[in-house]
Structure formats: structure tokens, C-alpha cells
Design an enzyme around this catalytic site. Structure first.
Site, PDB file in Angstrom:
ATOM      1  N   TYR A 173       0.844  -1.191   0.000  1.00  0.00           N
ATOM      2  CA  TYR A 173       0.000   0.000   0.000  1.00  0.00           C
ATOM      3  C   TYR A 173       0.875   1.236   0.000  1.00  0.00           C
ATOM      4  O   TYR A 173       1.817   1.332   0.785  1.00  0.00           O
ATOM      5  CB  TYR A 173      -0.893  -0.017   1.246  1.00  0.00           C
ATOM      6  CG  TYR A 173      -1.830   1.157   1.364  1.00  0.00           C
ATOM      7  CD1 TYR A 173      -2.844   1.363   0.425  1.00  0.00           C
ATOM      8  CD2 TYR A 173      -1.712   2.070   2.412  1.00  0.00           C
ATOM      9  CE1 TYR A 173      -3.721   2.444   0.538  1.00  0.00           C
ATOM     10  CE2 TYR A 173      -2.590   3.151   2.537  1.00  0.00           C
ATOM     11  CZ  TYR A 173      -3.587   3.332   1.591  1.00  0.00           C
ATOM     12  OH  TYR A 173      -4.453   4.390   1.719  1.00  0.00           O
TER      13      TYR A 173
ATOM     14  N   ASP B 229       9.133   2.822   0.382  1.00  0.00           N
ATOM     15  CA  ASP B 229       8.046   3.464   1.099  1.00  0.00           C
ATOM     16  C   ASP B 229       8.177   3.052   2.558  1.00  0.00           C
ATOM     17  O   ASP B 229       7.761   1.969   2.956  1.00  0.00           O
ATOM     18  CB  ASP B 229       6.692   3.043   0.503  1.00  0.00           C
ATOM     19  CG  ASP B 229       5.525   3.649   1.277  1.00  0.00           C
ATOM     20  OD1 ASP B 229       5.765   4.315   2.304  1.00  0.00           O
ATOM     21  OD2 ASP B 229       4.374   3.444   0.853  1.00  0.00           O
TER      22      ASP B 229
ATOM     23  N   LYS C 191       3.654   8.615   9.440  1.00  0.00           N
ATOM     24  CA  LYS C 191       3.381   7.971  10.722  1.00  0.00           C
ATOM     25  C   LYS C 191       4.327   8.409  11.840  1.00  0.00           C
ATOM     26  O   LYS C 191       4.123   9.471  12.416  1.00  0.00           O
ATOM     27  CB  LYS C 191       3.335   6.456  10.529  1.00  0.00           C
ATOM     28  CG  LYS C 191       2.162   6.120   9.577  1.00  0.00           C
ATOM     29  CD  LYS C 191       1.865   4.688   9.350  1.00  0.00           C
ATOM     30  CE  LYS C 191       0.555   4.582   8.565  1.00  0.00           C
ATOM     31  NZ  LYS C 191       0.593   3.776   7.366  1.00  0.00           N
TER      32      LYS C 191
HETATM   33  C1  LIG Z   1      -0.036   4.268   6.009  1.00  0.00           C
HETATM   34  C2  LIG Z   1       0.767   4.096   4.790  1.00  0.00           C
HETATM   35  C3  LIG Z   1       0.667   4.979   3.703  1.00  0.00           C
HETATM   36  C4  LIG Z   1      -0.347   6.085   3.656  1.00  0.00           C
HETATM   37  O1  LIG Z   1      -0.157   7.020   4.657  1.00  0.00           O
HETATM   38  P1  LIG Z   1      -1.383   7.962   5.094  1.00  0.00           P
HETATM   39  O2  LIG Z   1      -0.778   8.897   6.081  1.00  0.00           O
HETATM   40  O3  LIG Z   1      -2.430   7.060   5.653  1.00  0.00           O
HETATM   41  O4  LIG Z   1      -1.860   8.656   3.860  1.00  0.00           O
HETATM   42  C5  LIG Z   1       1.527   4.812   2.641  1.00  0.00           C
HETATM   43  N1  LIG Z   1       2.428   3.810   2.634  1.00  0.00           N
HETATM   44  C6  LIG Z   1       2.545   2.950   3.646  1.00  0.00           C
HETATM   45  C7  LIG Z   1       3.580   1.873   3.585  1.00  0.00           C
HETATM   46  C8  LIG Z   1       1.705   3.036   4.741  1.00  0.00           C
HETATM   47  O5  LIG Z   1       1.796   2.142   5.729  1.00  0.00           O
END
Ligand SMILES: *Cc1c(COP(=O)(O)O)cnc(C)c1O
Length: 464
Positions: A181, A276, A304
């Protein structure tokens, strides 16, 4: 908690908010020991009202508990390793607001720093020294980052880094992995079809095929599939983006050589490698998975943890690439609230706390105790299970087969996970409401919390 039903129904006119503020400190804490004291009347009422006001009653889909069924819990407050719901039930929390709460919720030092920052105002929309401080910390901490741009979410970071990958290479196609994701921007909303070279089909209505047909997908941990995509799309692939440790298909670590292989392949094809690390940054290690595995990508996205519970995302990497970002270069990307002083403050304080000696040893020790314990209990109670942990990130799949990618993860017994999830909830343990989410621990989790969690798990698994 003494909230009358009639009061709850005023929700939406502001009264309820004031009422909640007034009763905030009168909530009786209900440490759940047996399921007998588990009550959800207030959660049910508030969530029923929410469903009339917001799609599905939530601001982000997974919170609605759709994939485990049953009633979602409406939170009232969070502190340390614990969360309390509006019925006064207390839970040991393994979601940590989906990652940011790595020092424990509402850490006193973070709250104190925020109080001070608040006095100076909530938004500047102009340069502030706080951005320099956090930028320096990120650059010092994350091996690939020589320059950084702050944004407001992980989604924004990934969306922007994709534009940058394309701007820098002059190529349009990207490779992502099944089950990874990268936020909800159109280009990433692609579920892999069957077959290695499947062109991306949109995962959601509203995403034009023309937007996703430059998104190529491969199974995670499958270097051969990536090789084939490069071979079939010569000089067209801008880069490869991945979660260096997957958290969004459940917890799936990279096989030995996978990250190194991607590093070599991308270099060979003059494409960019992007980690990511929105989830793994400052969690797998201070410097993220790239520090842990010793593989340095060209670009990195963060989120995060670096916001310490406030909305922050970031992307950064090689100086020559980052110099393309406006106003240094031609690639446009902007944000009214980006670099927000409160968000920067929470991030700075959180990273300071993480820099203390022994932090990651403690996170690893406590999480290993939990993950090992869960696997052992599953084995002793006769449930096929597969799982593990790295640092403060863990997972448990109800499948006997090893999980190396999303297809493997999907072989899990989802019905069993739902029952497990509910049983744990009723015993005061808050797990992510999906088999396909990783679990998170924090510096606030104690040995006693883990013991209590394992005790609950034994009780639940024995009854499944
Ligand atoms: C949570 C997450 C996102 C998206 O971040 P948001 O702050 O929810 O938009 C993108 N990449 C990874 C790996 C994530 O865990």
C-alpha cells in the site's frame, strides 16, 4: 461512563462534544479481565449516529471493522500502551494509531512540547526553524535522505515521490508489488491481476484505466517477475516502489537477497529504487528498513512515526533528484499546512525520545516476546499459524504455510482471525481489525502487558 442515551443523540449539534469534554475525567476505567464486564452500548449508539453522518461512519475505511465484522469501538482517549473507549473499557493497544504512537500514546514530553508550541500559534505558512530541526534529524537518521520535503500524509508523500520518479527519469511506468500500500493516490490503487506482466487494472471505481496502465505489478519477494517486467518494458520504467518490510498485507519481511536484488536491477536499468518507509521508518530501526538491511534506495517516503501523532509525511533522497522539486527545480508540489509547527514539534520530540540508548533493543525484546508467545500458543492449542516480528512490528497469520507474498497471506483462515480478533477485544486487547495489517508495539508496552495479552490469547485460541 455516565452518558445518557438522550445526550448521545444530540451528536452533530455540538452539544455532544461539550458533554464529552465535561465528563472526560469521570470515566470509570474498566480493565477487562473477563468478557463479562465488556460493554459496548455507547460505542454502538455513537457509531449508529456516525453512519448517518459520514460514509460508513468513519473517516478511514478499516476503522469500521468490516473485515472482522462486528461493532467497532469508539475511542475516548489514549495514553501510553492503552486506549479507552466511550463505554470505559480499557484495552492494551497494538495498533498505535496505525504506527505513530511508537513512544506510547500522548507521551508527556510530546504533550509538553506541543503545549509550548501551541502558544506560538497553530500554523505559519512560512519558513520556521522547526522544519530545519526535523529535516536535519531525518537526514542524519535515514541513510538515503540527503534532502527532504515535508507534506501532510503518507499518501501525499507517495503521490509526490511518484511524480518525482517520473520527472527525474523522463519515464512513465513504475513497478509496485501486490499487497503493498502506498496511500490512495490513483496510480497506486492497483490490485495485481494473475500473471506477472499484468497491466494495472484500477482497484476502485473513479480511477481511470489510463491512470493505472503505467503501474506494473509483481508478487512481493519475486525478483524474476521484476526482471521480466524490466525486460518487457525497456527504457520505460521510472522505478520500483515497495514497502521494504510489508505491513499492509499483514507482516511480510523481505526474503534474503530481495532488496539487494532490486537495488542491482534498478541500477542496471537506470531506474530509481524507492522505499516506502511510511510504516517502517523509525520503527524497524531508527534509520528504517534501509538501515536494518543495509540497502540504500534512491528515494524514501516517510510518515506515521515522524509526525509523532500529528499529520506529517515526507519524501527525500539523493540531492540531485530532490533538487528537481519546486522551487529549487521544475517539479511542482506544494502544501498550505506542510511543515506545520505543531506537527514538526511532535515529530522532533518523538525522534528525540527514540534516539535514547537501548530504545530499539527494548522494542525488539518486547515484540519478540509477544510474537513468539502467540506462535507458541497457537501451536499448543492446535491452530496452524505463521508469523514473526522485526523490531516493533509483528504479525500472525492463521495459515500453516510460510507467507512470502500477498497470495500466501490470502490463504489465512479469515473467519478464524475474525473470531480471534473479537475474543481479544472482549478481553481488553485491541488488535488491528484485519488479518492483512501488521501489529505495532511501543516503548510504553511492559512485560506485564505482554503477559496479559498472551493470557488472553491462550483463552481465545483454546475456545476456537
Ligand atoms: C499508512 C501508509 C501509507 C499512507 O499514509 P497515510 O498517512 O495514511 O496517507 C503509505 N504507505 C505505507 C507503507 C503506509 O503504511
Amino acid at each position: 461512563m455516565e452518558v445518557e442515551a438522550s445526550t448521545v443523540k444530540t451528536f452533530g449539534r455540538g452539544d455532544f462534544f461539550h458533554h464529552l469534554l465535561a465528563v472526560k475525567y469521570s470515566i470509570k476505567e474498566n480493565v477487562l479481565i473477563s468478557t463479562a464486564s465488556f460493554k459496548t452500548t455507547q460505542s454502538e449508539e455513537i457509531f449508529a449516529a456516525a453512519q448517518k453522518l459520514m460514509p460508513g461512519g468513519v473517516s478511514s475505511p478499516v476503522r469500521a471493522f468490516k473485515s472482522v465484522g462486528g461493532q467497532p469501538i469508539v475511542f475516548d482517549r489514549v495514553k501510553g500502551a492503552y486506549v479507552w473507549d466511550v463505554d470505559g473499557n480499557q484495552y492494551i493497544d497494538y495498533v498505535g494509531s496505525w504506527g505513530p504512537a511508537i513512544c506510547g500514546h500522548a507521551h508527556p514530553e510530546v504533550i509538553a512540547a506541543l503545549h509550548d508550541a501551541l502558544e506560538k500559534g497553530t500554523s505559519f505558512g512560512a519558513p520556521s526553524v522547526l522544519e530545519n530541526v526535523l529535516a536535519e534529524m531525518v537526514i542524519d537518521g535515514v541513510p538515503s535522505v540527503e534532502m527532504v520535503r515535508f507534506v501532510n500524509s503518507g499518501t501525499e508523500a507517495c503521490m509526490s515521490v511518484l511524480r518525482l520518479m517520473r520527472a527525474f527519469t523522463g519515464r512513465d511506468k513504475i513497478i509496485k508489488f501486490e499487497g503493498c500500500y502506498h496511500g490512495h493516490a490513483d496510480m497506486f490503487l492497483v490490485k495485481a491481476g494473475s500473471g506477472v506482466a499484468t497491466l494495472g487494472l484500477p482497484d476502485s471505481p473513479g480511477v481511470p484505466k489510463t491512470t493505472t496502465n503505467n503501474t506494473l505489478t509483481a508478487p512481493y519477494n519475486d525478483l524474476e517477475a521484476v526482471k521480466a517486467l524490466f525486460a518487457n518494458n525497456p527504457n520505460q520504467i521510472a522505478g520500483v516502489i515497495l514497502e521494504p518490510v510489508v505491513g499492509n498485507a499483514g507482516f511480510i519481511p523481505p526474503d534474503a537477497g530481495f532488496l539487494e536484488g532490486l537495488r542491482m536491477l534498478t541500477q542496471e536499468h537506470r531506474a530509481l529504487l524507492v522505499f516506502d518507509e511510511v510504516m517502517t521508518g523509525f520503527r524497524i530501526a531508527y534509520g528504517g528498513a534501509q538501515e536494518k538491511f543495509g540497502v540504500t534506495p534512491d528515494l524514501t517516503t516517510l510518515g506515521k512515526v515522524i509526525g509523532g501523532g500529528l499529520p506529517v509525511g515526507a519524501y527525500g533522497g539523493r540531492k540531485d533528484i530532490m533538487s528537481m522539486v519546486a522551487p529549487a527545480g521544475p517539479m511542482y508540489q506544494a502544501g498550505t499546512l506542510s511543515g506545520n509547527p505543531l506537527a514538526m514539534t511532535a515529530g522532533i520530540k518523538t525522534l528525540e525520545l527514540l534516539q535514547k540508548p537501548g530504545t530499539y533493543d527494548q522494542l525488539n525484546r518486547i515484540t519478540k516476546k509477544l510474537a513468539d508467545g502467540l506462535l507458541q500458543i497457537a501451536q499448543e492449542t492446535g491452530h496452524a499459524a505463521y508469523g514473526g516480528q522485526i523490531s516493533a512490528m509483528f504479525g500472525l497469520f492463521f495459515t500453516g504455510e510460510p507467507v512470502h507474498n500477498y497470495e500466501d497471506a490470502k490463504k489465512s483462515d479469515l473467519a478464524k482471525f475474525s473470531q480471534f480478533h473479537r475474543g481479544m477485544l472482549e478481553r481488553g486487547v485491541y488488535l488491528a481489525p484485519s488479518q492483512f495489517e501488521a501489529g505495532f508495539t511501543s516503548l510504553a508496552h511492559t512485560d506485564e502487558d505482554i503477559d496479559r495479552t498472551l493470557e488472553a490469547a491462550r483463552e481465545v485460541m483454546s475456545s476456537l
